[in-house]
Design an enzyme around this catalytic site. Structure first.
Site, PDB file in Angstrom:
ATOM      1  N   GLY A  11      51.667  31.104  40.822  1.00  0.00           N
ATOM      2  CA  GLY A  11      50.359  30.472  41.054  1.00  0.00           C
ATOM      3  C   GLY A  11      49.217  31.344  40.575  1.00  0.00           C
ATOM      4  N   GLY A  12      49.469  32.130  39.529  1.00  0.00           N
ATOM      5  CA  GLY A  12      48.425  33.026  39.009  1.00  0.00           C
ATOM      6  C   GLY A  12      47.497  32.300  38.060  1.00  0.00           C
ATOM      7  CB  ILE A  14      49.557  30.332  33.255  1.00  0.00           C
ATOM      8  CG1 ILE A  14      49.216  31.413  32.212  1.00  0.00           C
ATOM      9  CG2 ILE A  14      50.058  29.065  32.547  1.00  0.00           C
ATOM     10  CD1 ILE A  14      50.380  31.846  31.333  1.00  0.00           C
ATOM     11  NE  ARG A  83      51.212  40.198  25.194  1.00  0.00           N
ATOM     12  CZ  ARG A  83      51.016  40.215  23.906  1.00  0.00           C
ATOM     13  NH1 ARG A  83      51.096  41.359  23.238  1.00  0.00           N
ATOM     14  NH2 ARG A  83      50.740  39.110  23.264  1.00  0.00           N
ATOM     15  NE  ARG A  89      53.693  37.003  23.234  1.00  0.00           N
ATOM     16  CZ  ARG A  89      53.077  37.153  22.061  1.00  0.00           C
ATOM     17  NH1 ARG A  89      53.539  38.039  21.178  1.00  0.00           N
ATOM     18  NH2 ARG A  89      52.025  36.442  21.776  1.00  0.00           N
ATOM     19  CG  ASN A  96      57.882  39.451  33.750  1.00  0.00           C
ATOM     20  OD1 ASN A  96      57.453  39.905  34.799  1.00  0.00           O
ATOM     21  ND2 ASN A  96      57.098  39.021  32.777  1.00  0.00           N
ATOM     22  CB  ILE A 119      54.989  29.723  30.753  1.00  0.00           C
ATOM     23  CG1 ILE A 119      54.961  28.190  30.688  1.00  0.00           C
ATOM     24  CG2 ILE A 119      53.799  30.309  30.015  1.00  0.00           C
ATOM     25  CD1 ILE A 119      53.628  27.569  31.122  1.00  0.00           C
ATOM     26  CB  SER A 120      57.780  34.187  32.716  1.00  0.00           C
ATOM     27  OG  SER A 120      57.482  33.327  33.785  1.00  0.00           O
ATOM     28  CG  HIS A 176      56.058  33.737  22.531  1.00  0.00           C
ATOM     29  ND1 HIS A 176      55.016  33.282  21.779  1.00  0.00           N
ATOM     30  CD2 HIS A 176      55.511  34.162  23.699  1.00  0.00           C
ATOM     31  CE1 HIS A 176      53.883  33.438  22.452  1.00  0.00           C
ATOM     32  NE2 HIS A 176      54.164  33.975  23.625  1.00  0.00           N
TER      33      HIS A 176
END
Ligand code: TXD
Length: 328
Positions: A11-12, A14, A83, A89, A96, A119-120, A176
């Site tokens: 819930g940060g 993003i 980051r 990343r 993570n 997404i992480s 990515h």
């Protein structure tokens, strides 16, 4: 028809934007989960309290308990550290991976029928780990990176040519990370090749320079935002990009989007997650759209896959109890 249910794990920065976008688009009822007490409840109360102004009718719930994600149609995961300036990343892998294992166990137990969009970061490794831990079919577990990376490339092209970004089509494939592969050959403005327009504008040799600069800026675009923000990474753009994917699935749109998907021989890659064009619809990843890469593109793609492999190979050292599952 019953409303869809979307759960957001993390819930940060993003996560908060995701929740607001789900509400604004009335994609469905939304649950925002975080381990930080009260924060997700506060964010959801804040968004709910503007429903009359924004005119949406969906239920919004903040929670610290996994049981609240039960019955989710889609789970979008942003849990993990972002980051800091100077970090790649890949530097996020160890911390993570531990978070992603925990989160994936929660999803497996409480939302076993959901589609999962990760997404992480580091993205491709996190998607791989989630798929292994949940054991969900690969067409239900995917990652968001390519929609954003491609949009960044399109944006730079639109600025350079002075045209609407809505008329620009360009894709970024591969992992990515810094080795991602913007595909120059197929970049076009409503079908007209971008390279041809650049040559007309700048002449042959300057056109190549201009394109190379856009390609490099695309590859480093996440870092450019990280540096400017000083604390944290891009959040509006990854949220919107993941919402496009979720909407394609929930509304069975058959959108063709670059998605981090499990390859089984496509593009010459077996059993690795990387970004490729996919058809997204009610069955998740319904098709991977394969096409011929030229020699240089294939070499860059292979290099990007090798970088992803390097991270996957490290996972058993970080999560020794998972070694068997990770090798399977
Ligand atoms: O395009 C992309 N894929 C990305 C990915 C673009 C930009 C940033 N991207 C990555 O997303 C970034 O590198 C991070 O790994 C994630 C999340 O980024 P965000 O900016 O939202 O990070 P925050 O604001 O730190 O939020 C992360 C939240 C935070 O509230 C933590 O309390 C929570 O994750 N968190 C957890 N939630 C659930 N469960 C566990 N274990 C947990 N640990 C932390």
């Amino acid at each position: 028809m019953a409303r869809s249910k979307i759960s957001l794990i993390g819930g940060g920065q993003i996560g908060g934007v995701l929740a607001q976008l789900c509400a604004l688009r009335e994609l469905g009822d939304v649950v925002l989960f975080d381990i930080v007490e009260n924060m997700p409840q506060g964010k959801m109360l804040d968004i709910a309290e503007v429903a009359r102004v924004d005119q949406f009718d969906v239920d919004l719930k903040g929670t610290n308990e996994y049981k609240d994600i039960a019955g989710s149609d889609i789970v979008i995961v942003t849990a993990g550290l972002p980051r800091k300036p100077g970090m790649s990343r890949d530097d996020l892998l160890a911390v993570n991976a531990k978070i992603m294992k925990q989160v994936s166990e929660g999803i497996k137990e409480f939302a076993p029928d959901a589609f999962v969009i990760i997404i992480s970061n580091p993205l491709d490794a996190m998607v791989t780990l989630c798929q292994k831990v949940t054991g969900f079919p690969a067409e239900r577990v995917m990652g968001q990176a390519g929609v954003l990376d491609s949009n960044r490339f399109c944006t730079f092209i639109a600025w350079e040519l002075g045209v609407s970004v809505r008329d620009v089509n360009a894709m970024v494939l591969g992992g990515h990370g810094d080795t991602m592969v913007p595909i120059v050959r197929y970049a076009n403005v409503n079908g007209v090749p971008v390279m041809e327009q650049l040559v007309r504008k700048h002449g042959e040799s300057k056109a190549k320079e201009v394109m190379t600069a856009m390609v490099e800026r695309t590859k480093m675009a996440g870092g450019e935002v990280v540096k400017l923000l000083g604390n944290g990474s891009a959040f509006y753009s990854p949220a919107s990009s993941a919402i496009a994917m979720a909407e394609a699935i929930l509304r069975d749109q058959k959108r063709v989007l670059p998605v981090c998907a499990l390859l089984k021989g496509e593009f010459g890659v077996d059993n690795y997650y990387v970004g490729v064009p996919c058809v997204l619809g009610a069955d998740g990843i319904e098709n991977i759209i394969e096409f011929e890469l030229d020699e240089e593109e294939q070499a860059l793609f292979n290099n990007s896959v090798a970088a992803v492999k390097g991270l996957i190979d490290e996972l058993p050292n970080i999560l020794p109890d998972m070694a068997d599952v990770l090798k399977s």
